[in-house]
Structure formats: C-alpha cells, structure tokens
Design an enzyme around this catalytic site. Structure first.
Site, PDB file in Angstrom:
ATOM      1  CG  PHE A  25      13.593   2.794   7.692  1.00 37.00           C
ATOM      2  CD1 PHE A  25      13.493   1.711   8.562  1.00 37.00           C
ATOM      3  CD2 PHE A  25      12.957   2.716   6.468  1.00 37.00           C
ATOM      4  CE1 PHE A  25      12.765   0.580   8.208  1.00 37.00           C
ATOM      5  CE2 PHE A  25      12.235   1.591   6.104  1.00 37.00           C
ATOM      6  CZ  PHE A  25      12.130   0.519   6.974  1.00 37.00           C
ATOM      7  CB  CYS A  31      14.016   8.421  -7.047  1.00 40.50           C
ATOM      8  SG  CYS A  31      13.457   6.866  -7.795  1.00 40.50           S
ATOM      9  CB  CYS A  46       8.190   5.242 -10.407  1.00 46.38           C
ATOM     10  SG  CYS A  46       7.436   4.568  -8.930  1.00 46.38           S
ATOM     11  CB  CYS A  49       6.602   7.840  -5.499  1.00 46.80           C
ATOM     12  SG  CYS A  49       7.844   7.891  -4.211  1.00 46.80           S
ATOM     13  CG  ASP A  50       4.053   5.616  -0.395  1.00 45.39           C
ATOM     14  OD1 ASP A  50       5.272   5.509  -0.658  1.00 45.39           O
ATOM     15  OD2 ASP A  50       3.413   4.748   0.223  1.00 45.39           O
ATOM     16  CB  THR A  51       8.769   7.903  -0.447  1.00 47.90           C
ATOM     17  OG1 THR A  51       8.214   6.615  -0.266  1.00 47.90           O
ATOM     18  CG2 THR A  51       9.891   8.111   0.547  1.00 47.90           C
ATOM     19  CD  GLU A 116      12.521  -2.128   1.622  1.00 41.25           C
ATOM     20  OE1 GLU A 116      11.608  -1.893   0.822  1.00 41.25           O
ATOM     21  OE2 GLU A 116      12.418  -2.890   2.594  1.00 41.25           O
ATOM     22  CG  HIS A 206       5.084   1.398   7.849  1.00 36.72           C
ATOM     23  ND1 HIS A 206       5.131   0.288   7.043  1.00 36.72           N
ATOM     24  CD2 HIS A 206       5.138   2.458   7.023  1.00 36.72           C
ATOM     25  CE1 HIS A 206       5.240   0.679   5.774  1.00 36.72           C
ATOM     26  NE2 HIS A 206       5.226   1.994   5.747  1.00 36.72           N
TER      27      HIS A 206
HETATM   28  S1  SF4 Z   1       8.383   4.482  -5.381  1.00 30.55           S
HETATM   29 FE1  SF4 Z   1       9.352   6.522  -5.254  1.00 30.55          FE
HETATM   30  S2  SF4 Z   1      11.416   6.103  -4.560  1.00 30.55           S
HETATM   31 FE2  SF4 Z   1      10.591   4.151  -5.340  1.00 30.55          FE
HETATM   32  S3  SF4 Z   1      11.168   4.074  -7.505  1.00 30.55           S
HETATM   33 FE3  SF4 Z   1       9.166   5.017  -7.426  1.00 30.55          FE
HETATM   34  S4  SF4 Z   1       9.619   7.244  -7.396  1.00 30.55           S
HETATM   35 FE4  SF4 Z   1      11.502   6.191  -6.828  1.00 30.55          FE
END
Ligand code: SF4
Length: 212
Positions: A25, A31, A46, A49-51, A116, A206
C-alpha cells in the site's frame, strides 16, 4: 517531481475485487476533497473519511525526489522476486501525484499497479487496475475503470448508485459506510445488492481481521 508519501506497508488488500490479495500500500499525502484536518471536516466535499493522509510521517513515508527512488522503496516491501507483485496507490487522492514517470518506474520493477481514486481527476494511461470511489457531490471526471466502489449510503443526490449504473466499469461494489451505524449501513447495502444484482457487496475485511 517530488512525491509526498504518508506511509507505505505490505498487507492484504481488504476491499473490492482484489480483496485478500497481498499488496504494497502506497499512501500518498493530500486530498483535493478534504484538508484532512478535523476543523475543516464539516465544510469538506468529502466528510466521512477514515484515513490519515496529512504529512509524510507514517511508517515508510517521506519525500521521494525521483520516481525511481519511490519505485525502489515500494519494491523493498515485497518479499522475494517482484514478478507478479502488486502495489495499491491510494491516499488521500493518489492521482494528485501519480504521473507517467512513476507508472513507468513501478512497471520497471515489475509491479502491477492498482489505484484507488475519488474519480475527480482523469487517470493517466498505464494503470493496471483502476478503482473509482465517488464521493458526495464531487464531480466525476473519470467515467471508466475496472471497479466502481461506492461507499453506501451517502446522502447527496449525485452519490446514489443509480447515477453510476450506465458508466463503463467491469465491477460495481457497494461498501457499507463505516460509522457508528455500520451495522445498519451494512444491511442497507445488502438489501440494495439483492434488489439490484449488478452490485456486489464489498466489506472492509482488513478491519474485521484487525490488520492495516
Ligand atoms: S475518503 Fe478521504 S481520501 Fe478519499 S476522497 Fe474522501 S477525504 Fe479524500
């Protein structure tokens, strides 16, 4: 170009058509749909988001001055010979940084390239597996690919599954939104797939396995 990478690690792809496949990965920093800072989440395009994708301070992360340097770092995570190796370029939004030179460099070290993306940036040629995951009202620019993976449910009219059914993707996945209502969201996704069998369920395996 200097590439900013949040983190890099070897694991199993947890989602979608390649679920269960070993992969490196490669998480790019940044972003275009959210700054990644909590104080901006409510106004972001967005919002679920969980990242963590801010900065370059994660394991394996950093600044890479050349595509060859980054490709060599990716290859360093693969156990043994790299023939048949797989890298998942993710983020953040990977297409802010993934360019022709890096695609060439990753192919030169024999990696198959998965991406992705949120679909708001046209994808360069040469990607081996393109997964598009539309977000909210963000205008979709990339209308073709291998896999369309929609986090479900989303409230915005532009993010309803019916909006994507006419696009040219090989696989259509609904992925239950991970929140304090994950169980209910999973049931909604199951029900939708059963009523609309073109769609398949993508679970974030995961998270159930407790791996990254
Ligand atoms: S989920 Fe997170 S990384 Fe994906 S588009 Fe939304 S803000 Fe960006």
């Amino acid at each position: 170009m200097t590439y900013s990478v949040k983190e890099m690690y070897y694991t199993l792809q947890g989602e979608g058509a390649h679920s269960g496949r070993p992969a490196v990965f490669l998480r790019f920093a940044g972003c275009n749909l959210w700054s990644g800072r909590e104080e901006h989440r409510a106004e972001a395009v967005c919002r679920f988001c969980d990242t963590q994708f801010v900065g370059v301070d994660g394991p394996g992360g950093g600044k890479f001055e050349t595509p060859q340097e980054l490709a060599a770092a990716v290859a360093g995570f693969w156990p043994g010979a790299t023939a048949g190796a797989y890298v998942v370029c993710t983020g953040g939004e990977p297409l802010l940084q993934l360019d022709d030179a890096l695609i060439c460099a990753l192919h030169a070290v024999e990696f198959e390239i998965g991406v992705e993306s949120n679909g708001t940036i046209p994808a360069p040629a040469g990607i081996d597996w393109l997964c598009i995951s539309p977000k909210g009202n963000a205008p979709l620019q990339q209308m073709t690919g291998d896999e369309l993976k929609l986090v479900y449910p989303q409230q915005e009219a532009a993010a309803q599954p019916e909006k994507f059914a006419q696009l040219k993707f090989q696989h259509y996945y609904l992925q239950p939104m991970d929140s304090d209502e994950t169980e209910a969201n999973t049931q909604l996704a199951v029900d939708y797939c059963l009523r609309n069998p073109r769609w398949k369920l993508s679970m974030q395996s995961h998270k159930y396995l407790g791996i990254d």
